[in-house]
Design a protein around this motif. Structure first.
Motif, PDB file in Angstrom:
ATOM      1  N   ARG A 392       0.859  -1.147   0.145  1.00 54.24           N
ATOM      2  CA  ARG A 392       0.058  -0.093  -0.144  1.00 54.24           C
ATOM      3  C   ARG A 392       0.950   1.269  -0.082  1.00 54.24           C
ATOM      4  NH1 ARG A 392      -5.089  -0.017   0.589  1.00 54.24           N
ATOM      5  NH2 ARG A 392      -5.155  -2.108   1.311  1.00 54.24           N
ATOM      6  N   LEU A 395       1.619   2.316  -3.513  1.00 53.13           N
ATOM      7  CA  LEU A 395       0.658   2.237  -4.571  1.00 53.13           C
ATOM      8  C   LEU A 395       0.585   3.305  -5.742  1.00 53.13           C
ATOM      9  CD1 LEU A 395      -2.259   0.698  -4.885  1.00 53.13           C
ATOM     10  CD2 LEU A 395      -3.115   2.480  -3.818  1.00 53.13           C
ATOM     11  N   ASP A 505      -3.007  -3.462  -4.755  1.00 56.04           N
ATOM     12  CA  ASP A 505      -2.506  -2.675  -5.766  1.00 56.04           C
ATOM     13  C   ASP A 505      -2.589  -3.047  -7.063  1.00 56.04           C
ATOM     14  OD1 ASP A 505      -0.666  -1.272  -7.313  1.00 56.04           O
ATOM     15  OD2 ASP A 505       1.286  -2.041  -6.295  1.00 56.04           O
ATOM     16  N   ASN A 507      -2.064  -0.971  -9.816  1.00 52.32           N
ATOM     17  CA  ASN A 507      -1.287   0.136 -10.626  1.00 52.32           C
ATOM     18  C   ASN A 507      -0.081  -0.753 -11.153  1.00 52.32           C
ATOM     19  OD1 ASN A 507      -2.991   1.873 -10.292  1.00 52.32           O
ATOM     20  ND2 ASN A 507      -1.896   2.829  -8.511  1.00 52.32           N
ATOM     21  N   HIS A 508       0.535  -1.743 -10.266  1.00 52.74           N
ATOM     22  CA  HIS A 508       2.172  -2.377 -10.606  1.00 52.74           C
ATOM     23  C   HIS A 508       1.789  -3.748 -10.962  1.00 52.74           C
ATOM     24  CE1 HIS A 508       2.446   1.328  -7.847  1.00 52.74           C
ATOM     25  NE2 HIS A 508       3.325   1.530  -8.952  1.00 52.74           N
TER      26      HIS A 508
END
Length: 674
Positions: A392, A395, A505, A507-508
């Protein structure tokens, strides 16, 4: 020591060795002097279970072999053990142990380790790294064991005392003569580039610190991506398949091939407890050198000479100066990624792409084998949710490429029948419940059909909830059924933490598990929950056909999480998993490896292990390899570094196919030490 009995058995001699009777210096103990040609050779001891050598073998006993060798490197010895129930000569337990040169070492093997429940047992004084692989063996069933002196670049002489079976560990005797100097270097060896004292150290570090972080000139964007091609910019790293090859795409929409060192950190910690006499100088625990010390629960005190050397040059500002020095070097050398296990927040501090890991990997109280959790247990899912929360904090960071779930699962160092291990496990497992359900589905709920196929008297499905004594007692049909359950276990092993991470997460990239190698096609189970399939690949170059196979089987691009080469021409007692002749040859190796990696369409990156050399007396587990870009005094290996920078300048020419990779492979040397 109670119950200390010499094995009454003479060895059979195999390979390029000669054996002569001799005496151990100082002790006068009877010994075998083994003169080994470069090809190496083996001593083999035969007998009958459970009294091989007329001594009782059991889980509570220890095999002790006194060893003395005086080469210019550490020595790794391979102990192999065969049981009476082994169905082939290839089925044996293998215990590889490193031995430091120059003094008598008591090599101690707890016979319980033959069951292979532990991959890396704790190191013993004088011994280096220990690795346990192969087929589990019951110590009471051992009918043969062997000791192999491995191949080497030069002839070797090793003194072996008579093997002993003992009830307890011996008293370890450590010599009083130091082998590590005040800077953390090996004091009994000289080499070009060795730092000649504290004043030279200070002058060097202060001069190097003046260098400013200037990126390599070339077609690179702020992330290190290739400006020669443009894709959609999403603000985060992603993967893309285009024109026959896989790419990472950086947040600005440019193709990105990830290259960077692992373990970028100032510390180079090695154990001190019970080894104090081997150091010419130890920094004070308190005061200005306090940061050089750490205490590891159950392992004692550790010291970092690399930090002590920074303190000598920069005082209490040592950490900030290290940041500045390291950022300048990474940019000058053309790296575009901060690899795994590096100091936290380094990527954000340097504004440089980086990878991370998902905290600690989820676990359960009861395990199937080694570190393999009870994957169908609610405890596993709860643990995964907690571990995923560590993501987190990063993030919204565009410099984060993605996260690995774990590294080199210990249970995967071999092609093990995981279903059989579930069946054998004495602890209650939710995974056993799932296995019984799996078998019931296969046999349409008819226990008689299973009994006929397995050739065992199982009266009800409930009987399968009780542990079976030995896998070897099962029929071939039973073993095949149980092996078919392995992918089911592995799929759940990957799914639970991957989905927990994705909930935190989105985004990654999920970069996978960094397998040590692909021992079984079952390892591809669960790939669909990841974005990249990661492996560690310690070869002279990655095999294009194997990478293509891995990508096809997983449906994913591939990232190499570790590779390296080392040499014995500097001050470490072991070269590496891949050995070469010199530091210049290490540079040639890097170029050969990375350019050939970049030419493989399925590969999206290769990370070098590691930034700094390991300690002379070994890190926590005993590894003492010349694998760094810099030594313990922070001096770069310039002959290697100059080639690395040149390699990175033309990297995307190779990736795009406009230039072929080099075919100039350095000469490979035998792996020396461990």
């Amino acid at each position: 020591m109670q119950g200390n009995e010499t094995l009454k058995v003479q060895p059979e001699i195999r390979g390029a060795i000669e054996v002569h009777e001799d005496k151990m210096p100082d002790t006068g103990q009877t010994a075998w002097r083994v003169e080994a040609a470069p090809a190496g050779g083996t001593l083999v001891f035969h007998g009958e279970a459970p009294h091989l050598g007329e001594q009782v073998w059991s889980d509570t006993k220890y095999l002790i072999v006194p060893v003395l060798q005086n080469t210019d490197h550490s020595l790794w010895l391979n102990f192999r053990f065969w049981g009476a129930t082994s169905d082939s000569d290839a089925a044996h337990a293998s215990i590889a142990i490193g031995v430091f040169p120059g003094f008598l070492v008591q090599v101690v093997i707890p016979l319980s380790t033959l069951r292979l429940q532990t991959l890396f047992p704790p190191r013993k004084p004088g011994s280096m790294k220990t690795v346990c692989t192969g087929t589990p063996v019951d110590p009471a069933q051992v009918t043969k064991f062997s000791i192999t002196v491995p191949a080497s670049a030069k002839p070797q002489t090793v003194l072996f005392g008579a093997p002993l079976i003992a009830d307890c560990e011996p008293t370890y005797s450590i010599p009083k003569t130091p082998v590590v100097d005040e800077l953390g270097q090996w004091n009994s060896k000289d080499w070009a580039g060795k730092t000649r004292g504290i004043e030279e150290l200070k002058i060097n570090l202060q001069r190097w610190h003046q260098e400013k972080p200037m990126p390599l000139p070339g077609p690179f964007d702020r992330f290190g991506g290739w400006t020669g091609r443009q894709y959609e910019a999403t603000g985060f790293f992603r993967t893309k398949f285009d024109e026959g090859r896989w790419w990472l795409v950086d947040p600005d929409g440019h193709p990105f091939f990830s290259v960077g060192p692992d373990c970028i950190e100032p510390a180079c910690n090695g154990p001190v407890t019970n080894l104090e006499s081997l150091f010419a100088w130890l920094p004070p625990h308190d005061g200005e050198f306090a940061d050089a010390w750490s205490d590891v629960s159950g392992r004692g005190a550790f010291v970092s000479y690399s930090i002590a050397n920074l303190i000598r040059a920069f005082g209490d500002r040592w950490h900030e100066r290290w940041y500045e020095l390291t950022e300048a070097r990474l940019r000058h050398w053309g790296f575009n990624t901060i690899g795994n296990w590096s100091e936290p927040n380094l990527g954000r501090r340097f504004s440089m792409p980086y990878v991370t890991r998902m905290g600690s990997f989820p676990t359960t109280k009861h395990r199937i084998f080694r570190d393999l959790p009870d994957v169908f247990s609610p405890e596993y899912a709860a643990s995964a949710a907690v571990c995923a929360e560590t993501l987190r904090e990063t993030l919204d960071d565009p410099y984060l490429i993605g996260y690995f779930l774990t590294n080199e699962p210990n249970w995967a160092f071999g092609d093990y029948n995981l279903g059989a291990m579930v069946l054998n496990c004495a602890e209650p497992l939710s995974t056993r419940d799932k296995l019984v359900e799996f078998l019931s589905d296969k046999y349409d709920g008819d226990i008689a059909s299973l009994t006929a196929a397995w050739k065992i008297p199982v009266r009800s499905w409930e009987d399968l909830h009780k542990p079976f004594e030995r896998e070897s007692s099962l029929s071939q049909a039973a073993l095949q059924d149980l092996a078919a359950f392995s992918p089911v276990i592995i799929d759940e092993y990957v799914r639970i933490p991957a989905e927990a991470a994705r909930r935190v997460d989105t985004n990654h990239l999920c970069l996978g598990l960094r397998w040590a190698w692909i021992a079984s096609d079952a390892f591809f189970a669960g790939s669909r929950y990841c974005d990249v399939f990661s492996i560690n690949c310690y070869q002279m170059r990655p095999d294009a056909a194997e990478i293509a196979k891995t990508s096809k089987a997983s449906g994913l691009p591939v990232m190499i999480g570790e590779f390296h080469a080392g040499s014995l021409d500097v001050g470490l007692p072991a070269n590496a998993l891949r050995g070469v002749e010199s530091q210049a040859a290490r540079g040639d190796f890097y170029r050969y490896y990375v350019e050939n990696a970049a030419a493989i369409p399925e590969l999206v990156g290769a990370h070098y292990f590691q930034y700094g050399d390991q300690p002379v007396l070994g890190r926590f587990d005993g590894e003492c390899l010349n694998i760094g870009l810099v030594d313990v005094c922070h001096k770069p290996y310039y002959d290697m570094i100059s080639v690395i920078a040149q390699t990175h300048m033309g990297l995307y020419e190779v990736c795009s196919g406009s230039r072929p990779p080099t075919n100039m492979s350095p000469t490979e040397m035998p792996r020396e030490g461990f």
